[in-house]
Scaffold this active site. Structure first.
Site, PDB file in Angstrom:
ATOM      1  N   ASN A  43     -11.958 -11.589  -7.304  1.00 27.81           N
ATOM      2  CA  ASN A  43     -12.007 -10.168  -6.965  1.00 27.81           C
ATOM      3  C   ASN A  43     -12.574  -9.366  -8.217  1.00 27.81           C
ATOM      4  O   ASN A  43     -12.000  -9.953  -9.250  1.00 27.81           O
ATOM      5  CB  ASN A  43     -10.426  -9.909  -6.498  1.00 27.81           C
ATOM      6  CG  ASN A  43      -9.479 -10.361  -7.507  1.00 27.81           C
ATOM      7  OD1 ASN A  43      -9.520 -11.250  -8.135  1.00 27.81           O
ATOM      8  ND2 ASN A  43      -8.461  -9.592  -7.498  1.00 27.81           N
ATOM      9  N   ILE A  44     -13.017  -8.188  -7.933  1.00 25.62           N
ATOM     10  CA  ILE A  44     -13.342  -7.499  -9.068  1.00 25.62           C
ATOM     11  C   ILE A  44     -12.939  -5.951  -8.549  1.00 25.62           C
ATOM     12  O   ILE A  44     -13.540  -5.411  -7.409  1.00 25.62           O
ATOM     13  CB  ILE A  44     -14.888  -7.189  -8.711  1.00 25.62           C
ATOM     14  CG1 ILE A  44     -15.555  -9.024  -8.952  1.00 25.62           C
ATOM     15  CG2 ILE A  44     -15.576  -6.370  -9.948  1.00 25.62           C
ATOM     16  CD1 ILE A  44     -16.991  -9.104  -9.022  1.00 25.62           C
ATOM     17  N   CYS A  54     -12.830  -7.879  -3.071  1.00 23.31           N
ATOM     18  CA  CYS A  54     -11.941  -8.967  -2.785  1.00 23.31           C
ATOM     19  C   CYS A  54     -13.007 -10.346  -3.097  1.00 23.31           C
ATOM     20  O   CYS A  54     -14.021 -10.517  -2.988  1.00 23.31           O
ATOM     21  CB  CYS A  54     -11.547  -9.368  -1.353  1.00 23.31           C
ATOM     22  SG  CYS A  54     -10.198  -8.206  -0.939  1.00 23.31           S
ATOM     23  N   GLU A  56     -13.064 -13.205  -1.556  1.00 28.34           N
ATOM     24  CA  GLU A  56     -13.840 -13.705  -0.200  1.00 28.34           C
ATOM     25  C   GLU A  56     -15.081 -13.129  -0.041  1.00 28.34           C
ATOM     26  O   GLU A  56     -16.014 -13.840   0.046  1.00 28.34           O
ATOM     27  CB  GLU A  56     -12.915 -13.608   0.822  1.00 28.34           C
ATOM     28  CG  GLU A  56     -11.572 -14.437   0.824  1.00 28.34           C
ATOM     29  CD  GLU A  56     -10.501 -13.422   0.215  1.00 28.34           C
ATOM     30  OE1 GLU A  56     -10.747 -12.866  -0.651  1.00 28.34           O
ATOM     31  OE2 GLU A  56      -9.299 -13.683   0.742  1.00 28.34           O
ATOM     32  N   CYS A  89      -7.417 -10.733   3.279  1.00 28.17           N
ATOM     33  CA  CYS A  89      -7.171  -9.426   3.971  1.00 28.17           C
ATOM     34  C   CYS A  89      -8.115  -9.065   5.297  1.00 28.17           C
ATOM     35  O   CYS A  89      -8.920  -9.815   5.520  1.00 28.17           O
ATOM     36  CB  CYS A  89      -7.355  -8.393   3.002  1.00 28.17           C
ATOM     37  SG  CYS A  89      -9.125  -7.636   2.805  1.00 28.17           S
TER      38      CYS A  89
HETATM   39  N1  THU Z   1      -7.610  -9.457  -2.940  1.00 29.90           N
HETATM   40  C1  THU Z   1      -8.453 -10.609  -2.685  1.00 29.90           C
HETATM   41  O1  THU Z   1      -9.432 -10.859  -3.667  1.00 29.90           O
HETATM   42  N2  THU Z   1      -8.532 -11.499  -1.656  1.00 29.90           N
HETATM   43  C2  THU Z   1      -7.328 -11.277  -0.623  1.00 29.90           C
HETATM   44  O2  THU Z   1      -7.521 -12.261   0.294  1.00 29.90           O
HETATM   45  C3  THU Z   1      -6.225 -10.534  -1.131  1.00 29.90           C
HETATM   46  C4  THU Z   1      -6.526  -9.303  -1.902  1.00 29.90           C
HETATM   47  C5  THU Z   1      -7.560  -8.984  -4.292  1.00 29.90           C
HETATM   48  C6  THU Z   1      -7.791  -7.485  -3.830  1.00 29.90           C
HETATM   49  C7  THU Z   1      -7.273  -6.846  -5.328  1.00 29.90           C
HETATM   50  O3  THU Z   1      -8.109  -7.232  -6.417  1.00 29.90           O
HETATM   51  C8  THU Z   1      -5.886  -7.620  -5.398  1.00 29.90           C
HETATM   52  O4  THU Z   1      -6.365  -8.813  -4.885  1.00 29.90           O
HETATM   53  C9  THU Z   1      -4.685  -7.179  -5.009  1.00 29.90           C
HETATM   54  O5  THU Z   1      -4.806  -6.610  -3.640  1.00 29.90           O
END
Ligand code: THU
Length: 135
Positions: A43-44, A54, A56, A89
């Site tokens: 995630n960035i 995210c 994924e 998400c």
């Molecule tokens: N996030 C993800 O990278 N993948 C997920 O499945 C859930 C949420 C990240 C987005 C954000 O950077 C952090 O998690 C908090 O929501």
């Protein structure tokens, strides 16, 4: 074929690259291709929170950006520090519906290596897909 241990350890590696100074919630993801090539994502985040990507989606977009064929993705793996294995998400599920097959395996981990495995179709049944658009 990668073992569960290898998937877990590669996903942990991917998570290390997370840029998440706003949530402090680090997520790692992998796309695994038919030939077992592994493409990582994390995630960035951004100061303008809505611009966050995210893990994924990063992994899927990295796969495409690096010139691999997204049709060769056989599995996506996700890891985060959650009580239960981390669940993608809604936005990521929609992107999965675009680029992954309904039967593509989704492997979810938490840091304790608790695991949940399902398919893309399980995550997003009745998905809106390009076939639904009228010309
Ligand atoms: N996030 C993800 O990278 N993948 C997920 O499945 C859930 C949420 C990240 C987005 C954000 O950077 C952090 O998690 C908090 O929501």
């Amino acid at each position: 074929m990668l073992s569960i241990d290898e998937k877990y350890s590669l996903a942990l590696d991917a998570r290390l690259n997370s840029y998440s100074p706003y949530s402090n919630f680090k997520v790692g993801a992998l796309c695994i291709l038919e030939n077992d090539t592994v493409i990582k994502g994390c995630n960035i985040e951004n100061m303008s929170y809505g611009l966050t990507n995210c893990a994924e989606r990063s992994a899927i977009f990295n796969t495409i950006s690096q010139g691999f064929n997204y049709k060769d993705i056989k599995e996506i793996v996700i890891i985060a520090d959650t009580e239960k294995p981390v669940s993608p998400c809604g936005a990521c599920r929609q992107v999965m519906a675009e680029f992954l097959k309904p039967s593509t395996i989704v492997t979810m981990f938490n840091l304790n290596k608790e695991t949940r495995v399902c398919s893309v179709k399980d995550l997003i049944p009745f998905a809106f897909t390009s076939g639904d658009l009228h010309e």
